[in-house]
Design an enzyme around this catalytic site. Structure first.
Site, PDB file in Angstrom:
ATOM      1  N   PHE A 143      37.098  39.585  28.645  1.00  0.00           N
ATOM      2  CA  PHE A 143      37.777  38.692  29.585  1.00  0.00           C
ATOM      3  C   PHE A 143      39.020  39.065  29.577  1.00  0.00           C
ATOM      4  O   PHE A 143      39.817  38.956  28.709  1.00  0.00           O
ATOM      5  CB  PHE A 143      37.503  37.384  29.276  1.00  0.00           C
ATOM      6  CG  PHE A 143      37.434  36.540  30.395  1.00  0.00           C
ATOM      7  CD1 PHE A 143      36.496  36.416  31.468  1.00  0.00           C
ATOM      8  CD2 PHE A 143      38.686  36.150  31.032  1.00  0.00           C
ATOM      9  CE1 PHE A 143      36.763  35.584  32.738  1.00  0.00           C
ATOM     10  CE2 PHE A 143      38.635  35.012  32.136  1.00  0.00           C
ATOM     11  CZ  PHE A 143      38.019  35.007  32.906  1.00  0.00           C
ATOM     12  N   VAL A 144      39.437  39.575  30.802  1.00  0.00           N
ATOM     13  CA  VAL A 144      40.738  39.952  31.023  1.00  0.00           C
ATOM     14  C   VAL A 144      41.645  38.932  32.006  1.00  0.00           C
ATOM     15  O   VAL A 144      41.000  38.297  32.906  1.00  0.00           O
ATOM     16  CB  VAL A 144      40.905  41.445  31.456  1.00  0.00           C
ATOM     17  CG1 VAL A 144      40.372  42.318  30.635  1.00  0.00           C
ATOM     18  CG2 VAL A 144      40.272  41.660  33.160  1.00  0.00           C
ATOM     19  N   ASP A 175      32.681  42.583  38.711  1.00  0.00           N
ATOM     20  CA  ASP A 175      32.164  42.321  37.718  1.00  0.00           C
ATOM     21  C   ASP A 175      30.514  42.126  37.718  1.00  0.00           C
ATOM     22  O   ASP A 175      30.000  43.198  37.866  1.00  0.00           O
ATOM     23  CB  ASP A 175      32.598  40.766  37.147  1.00  0.00           C
ATOM     24  CG  ASP A 175      32.348  40.470  35.904  1.00  0.00           C
ATOM     25  OD1 ASP A 175      31.713  41.236  34.884  1.00  0.00           O
ATOM     26  OD2 ASP A 175      32.068  39.115  35.431  1.00  0.00           O
ATOM     27  N   LYS A 196      34.096  46.488  35.891  1.00  0.00           N
ATOM     28  CA  LYS A 196      33.557  46.133  34.843  1.00  0.00           C
ATOM     29  C   LYS A 196      32.109  46.563  34.867  1.00  0.00           C
ATOM     30  O   LYS A 196      31.021  45.481  34.985  1.00  0.00           O
ATOM     31  CB  LYS A 196      33.757  44.585  34.274  1.00  0.00           C
ATOM     32  CG  LYS A 196      33.845  44.437  33.068  1.00  0.00           C
ATOM     33  CD  LYS A 196      33.718  42.838  32.660  1.00  0.00           C
ATOM     34  CE  LYS A 196      35.199  42.099  32.495  1.00  0.00           C
ATOM     35  NZ  LYS A 196      35.058  40.599  32.424  1.00  0.00           N
ATOM     36  N   LYS A 225      41.523  33.724  44.800  1.00  0.00           N
ATOM     37  CA  LYS A 225      42.922  33.973  44.648  1.00  0.00           C
ATOM     38  C   LYS A 225      43.559  35.262  43.762  1.00  0.00           C
ATOM     39  O   LYS A 225      44.735  35.611  43.934  1.00  0.00           O
ATOM     40  CB  LYS A 225      43.774  32.766  44.053  1.00  0.00           C
ATOM     41  CG  LYS A 225      43.644  31.546  44.555  1.00  0.00           C
ATOM     42  CD  LYS A 225      43.949  30.449  43.691  1.00  0.00           C
ATOM     43  CE  LYS A 225      43.458  28.826  43.971  1.00  0.00           C
ATOM     44  NZ  LYS A 225      43.721  28.036  43.049  1.00  0.00           N
ATOM     45  N   GLY A 226      42.569  35.936  43.244  1.00  0.00           N
ATOM     46  CA  GLY A 226      42.787  36.992  42.300  1.00  0.00           C
ATOM     47  C   GLY A 226      43.766  38.128  42.972  1.00  0.00           C
ATOM     48  O   GLY A 226      44.464  38.800  42.112  1.00  0.00           O
ATOM     49  N   GLU A 239      39.861  43.378  45.957  1.00  0.00           N
ATOM     50  CA  GLU A 239      39.316  42.497  45.185  1.00  0.00           C
ATOM     51  C   GLU A 239      39.952  42.843  43.651  1.00  0.00           C
ATOM     52  O   GLU A 239      40.599  43.858  43.701  1.00  0.00           O
ATOM     53  CB  GLU A 239      38.049  42.635  44.655  1.00  0.00           C
ATOM     54  CG  GLU A 239      36.986  41.526  45.082  1.00  0.00           C
ATOM     55  CD  GLU A 239      36.739  40.330  44.124  1.00  0.00           C
ATOM     56  OE1 GLU A 239      37.894  39.993  43.669  1.00  0.00           O
ATOM     57  OE2 GLU A 239      35.910  39.616  44.000  1.00  0.00           O
TER      58      GLU A 239
HETATM   59  P1  IMP Z   1      31.471  38.813  40.077  1.00  0.00           P
HETATM   60  O1  IMP Z   1      30.790  37.979  41.288  1.00  0.00           O
HETATM   61  O2  IMP Z   1      30.710  38.455  38.936  1.00  0.00           O
HETATM   62  O3  IMP Z   1      31.598  40.517  40.427  1.00  0.00           O
HETATM   63  O4  IMP Z   1      32.859  38.477  39.688  1.00  0.00           O
HETATM   64  C1  IMP Z   1      34.359  38.506  40.745  1.00  0.00           C
HETATM   65  C2  IMP Z   1      35.110  37.527  40.359  1.00  0.00           C
HETATM   66  O5  IMP Z   1      34.958  36.908  39.068  1.00  0.00           O
HETATM   67  C3  IMP Z   1      36.495  38.198  40.318  1.00  0.00           C
HETATM   68  O6  IMP Z   1      36.983  38.007  41.639  1.00  0.00           O
HETATM   69  C4  IMP Z   1      37.253  37.289  39.413  1.00  0.00           C
HETATM   70  O7  IMP Z   1      37.795  36.294  39.899  1.00  0.00           O
HETATM   71  C5  IMP Z   1      36.150  36.726  38.510  1.00  0.00           C
HETATM   72  N1  IMP Z   1      36.060  37.620  37.046  1.00  0.00           N
HETATM   73  C6  IMP Z   1      35.135  38.590  36.713  1.00  0.00           C
HETATM   74  N2  IMP Z   1      35.481  38.811  35.432  1.00  0.00           N
HETATM   75  C7  IMP Z   1      36.725  38.550  35.261  1.00  0.00           C
HETATM   76  C8  IMP Z   1      37.601  38.622  33.912  1.00  0.00           C
HETATM   77  O8  IMP Z   1      37.488  39.452  33.055  1.00  0.00           O
HETATM   78  N3  IMP Z   1      39.059  37.910  34.019  1.00  0.00           N
HETATM   79  C9  IMP Z   1      38.987  37.008  35.202  1.00  0.00           C
HETATM   80  N4  IMP Z   1      38.329  36.919  36.176  1.00  0.00           N
HETATM   81  C10 IMP Z   1      37.051  37.552  36.266  1.00  0.00           C
HETATM   82 MG    MG Z   2      38.493  35.885  41.766  1.00  0.00          MG
END
Ligand code: IMP
Ligand code: MG
Length: 183
Positions: A155-156, A106, A134, A46-47, A102
């Site tokens: 964490f944001v 992260d 990040k 949903k982000g 996206e």
């Molecule tokens: P990844 O798979 O670890 O790259 O994470 C991607 C997803 O993790 C993003 O689409 C976010 O929904 C969530 N996410 C990662 N870091 C944060 C953060 O600092 N705040 C909120 N959501 C995060």
């Molecule tokens: Mg997300």
């Protein structure tokens, strides 16, 4: 006056004004790259929902859009590493130039998985656009083609990003007070 969302925010990381200016630049850059190509914007729910709405309006090219929903977090602040599709693309994407939208890159687990998934579905090209990057937490070798802001390892929330489904409606990006997610 501090409202009930803002009381949980340690500090503002990216202001509304900074977001607006940067998305204008990103939209123009994408319009140059994709004019005449009819790309498919693919938002990762949903982000992405706030960013996607602003980005497509900042990018004046013929395009259409789709959403995909994945889950890997299960209400914690650490990625589980396992990605599941909970809502799939609703059209054939064979031969399409896909622009993945996206909220944040992260660990890279989500985008590494999605990139591979979309290639196997026959996409012609995949461009990764993320509002936030990040890089300090990357576990998979995946990079954004276009990133709005590089953020530190905190964490944001806000502007679509959540903690346990809350704070998505904050109009800026803020650092969540650690006591909110450690309590
Ligand atoms: P990844 O798979 O670890 O790259 O994470 C991607 C997803 O993790 C993003 O689409 C976010 O929904 C969530 N996410 C990662 N870091 C944060 C953060 O600092 N705040 C909120 N959501 C995060
Ligand atoms: Mg997300």
């Amino acid at each position: 006056m501090i409202n009930e969302l803002e009381k949980d925010i340690a500090r503002v990381l990216v202001t509304e004004e900074e977001i607006r200016t940067r998305i204008g630049e990103m939209g123009r850059e994408l319009a140059e790259r994709f004019q005449g190509k009819n790309p498919l914007f693919l938002g990762v729910l949903k982000g992405c929902f706030v960013f996607m709405a602003d980005l497509v309006r900042a990018c004046p090219v013929n395009s259409d859009l789709e959403f995909i929903a994945v889950s890997s977090y299960q209400n914690s602040t650490m990625s589980s590493g396992r990605v599941q599709i909970t809502h799939d693309v609703q059209q054939d994407i064979t031969g399409r130039d896909i622009i993945i939208v996206e909220d944040i890159l992260d660990s890279g687990n989500t985008l590494a998985f999605l990139k591979n998934y979309l290639m196997t579905k026959g996409a012609a090209s995949i461009t990764i656009v993320t509002l936030l990057d990040k890089p300090s937490r990357r576990a998979k070798a995946v990079d954004a083609d276009l990133a709005g802001f590089v953020v530190p390892d905190e964490f944001v929330v806000g502007y679509g990003l959540d903690f346990a489904q809350h704070y998505r409606n904050l109009p800026y990006i803020g650092v969540l007070k650690p006591e909110v997610y450690t309590k």
